[in-house]
Design a protein around this motif. Structure first.
Motif, PDB file in Angstrom:
ATOM      1  N   GLY A   1      37.052 -11.813 -15.033  1.00 40.57           N
ATOM      2  CA  GLY A   1      36.579 -10.435 -14.998  1.00 40.57           C
ATOM      3  C   GLY A   1      36.748  -9.797 -16.356  1.00 40.57           C
ATOM      4  N   ASP A   2      36.423  -8.514 -16.444  1.00 41.50           N
ATOM      5  CA  ASP A   2      36.500  -7.840 -17.735  1.00 41.50           C
ATOM      6  C   ASP A   2      37.932  -7.405 -18.043  1.00 41.50           C
ATOM      7  OD1 ASP A   2      37.032  -5.550 -16.263  1.00 41.50           O
ATOM      8  OD2 ASP A   2      35.015  -4.739 -16.452  1.00 41.50           O
ATOM      9  N   GLY A   3      38.099  -6.705 -19.157  1.00 44.87           N
ATOM     10  CA  GLY A   3      39.426  -6.316 -19.606  1.00 44.87           C
ATOM     11  C   GLY A   3      40.158  -5.428 -18.638  1.00 44.87           C
ATOM     12  N   GLU A   4      39.443  -4.497 -17.984  1.00 44.13           N
ATOM     13  CA  GLU A   4      40.121  -3.608 -17.052  1.00 44.13           C
ATOM     14  C   GLU A   4      40.636  -4.373 -15.841  1.00 44.13           C
ATOM     15  OE1 GLU A   4      39.622   0.617 -14.705  1.00 44.13           O
ATOM     16  OE2 GLU A   4      38.085  -0.920 -14.504  1.00 44.13           O
ATOM     17  N   LEU A   5      39.898  -5.380 -15.385  1.00 43.27           N
ATOM     18  CA  LEU A   5      40.353  -6.164 -14.246  1.00 43.27           C
ATOM     19  C   LEU A   5      41.714  -6.775 -14.538  1.00 43.27           C
ATOM     20  CD1 LEU A   5      39.610  -7.353 -11.419  1.00 43.27           C
ATOM     21  CD2 LEU A   5      38.885  -9.399 -12.663  1.00 43.27           C
ATOM     22  N   ARG A   6      41.895  -7.288 -15.732  1.00 42.72           N
ATOM     23  CA  ARG A   6      43.174  -7.901 -16.086  1.00 42.72           C
ATOM     24  C   ARG A   6      44.292  -6.861 -16.209  1.00 42.72           C
ATOM     25  NH1 ARG A   6      42.487 -13.192 -17.574  1.00 42.72           N
ATOM     26  NH2 ARG A   6      40.324 -13.875 -17.699  1.00 42.72           N
TER      27      ARG A   6
ATOM     28  N   GLY B   1      35.435  -9.015  -9.814  1.00 42.74           N
ATOM     29  CA  GLY B   1      35.771 -10.252 -10.506  1.00 42.74           C
ATOM     30  C   GLY B   1      35.856 -11.380  -9.501  1.00 42.74           C
TER      31      GLY B   1
ATOM     32  N   ASN C   1      36.568  -2.161  -9.564  1.00 42.32           N
ATOM     33  CA  ASN C   1      36.202  -3.242 -10.463  1.00 42.32           C
ATOM     34  C   ASN C   1      35.894  -4.483  -9.648  1.00 42.32           C
ATOM     35  OD1 ASN C   1      36.037  -5.045 -12.786  1.00 42.32           O
ATOM     36  ND2 ASN C   1      37.234  -3.507 -13.880  1.00 42.32           N
TER      37      ASN C   1
END
Length: 241
Positions: free
Chosen positions: A11-16, A208, A206
């Motif tokens: 997923g993108d940065g916010e998911l992490r 992912g 979000n």
């Protein structure tokens, strides 16, 4: 989990920022998705915890419109999403709120129930003081189901199926911090909505996916056994509400 078992988050940065991984002592799943904004397992500022739910509730409010909001009911899943459900209901504008429980209450009639097959304690009960709380209030009245993460969709489908048989309605809204379903699971939700003849919307902060290598469950059980032998066993969540 990533290094020892090969489990990955895509997923993108916010998911992490939203999610982490933990080892799970559970014969059905080796991993646990741990939210960094839920305030249940990882310390977080109350403003962040509450704000995440309120933001989702405002998105649901925009989806339903003023008339829909007045007739909506919000249900949160025990144990992890009980507080999140409260804040979603607040963001929605004070909609009635009920969370599931795994404990029967003497003198309170069961209004419904469903199964969470992957959980360590599978059976959920719905015990509203008002036995008519879950009944649809005319066409377009929505039942809003709140969970911390939407992984396969099985629990939500079990919930809707069980409640639709007893309290049929034409609109359901699923709310989660993260939607981690596979493409196949996304298709199942569309097919299910057509099967019951109802609209089913999803609101998530979000999206992912989780990647699981072959043999991950067996490897996870072996790692749990290793940690137990060392006196450092993982825990699978707080006591049931």
């Amino acid at each position: 989990m990533a290094e020892r078992l090969g489990v990955g988050l895509v997923g993108d940065g916010e998911l992490r920022e939203l999610l982490g991984l933990a080892l799970r002592r559970n014969p059905k799943r080796a991993h646990l998705l741990v939210s960094n904004v839920l305030g249940k397992h990882v310390p977080q500022r109350p403003s962040v915890v509450y704000g995440a739910g309120v933001e989702l509730g405002r998105r649901v409010r925009a989806l339903l419109g003023e008339d829909g909001v007045r007739r909506a009911v919000v249900v949160g899943y025990a144990e992890t999403a009980t507080g999140l459900g409260h804040s979603v209901a607040d963001g929605l504008g004070g909609a009635p709120y009920l969370h599931s429980t795994r404990r029967p209450v003497p003198g309170v009639a069961r209004a419904g129930g469903f199964e969470e097959a992957h959980s360590h304690a599978t059976s959920h009960l719905l015990l509203p003081e008002d036995p008519d709380l879950l009944a649809a209030d005319g066409p377009g009245s929505a039942l809003v189901l709140v969970d911390d993460e939407f992984s396969t969709g099985n629990t939500v489908l079990n919930t809707i199926r069980a409640l639709h048989e007893r309290y049929p309605r034409d609109h359901y809204v699923i709310v989660a911090l993260v939607d981690m379903r596979s493409p196949a699971d996304r298709g199942r939700l569309t097919e299910f909505a057509a099967e019951i003849g109802a609209r089913v919307d999803l609101v998530a902060r979000n999206t992912g996916t989780v990647t699981l290598p072959d043999g991950v469950l067996e490897k996870g059980q072996a790692l749990v056994a290793q940690q137990e032998a060392a006196g450092d066993a993982p825990q699978d969540g707080p006591p049931h509400p």
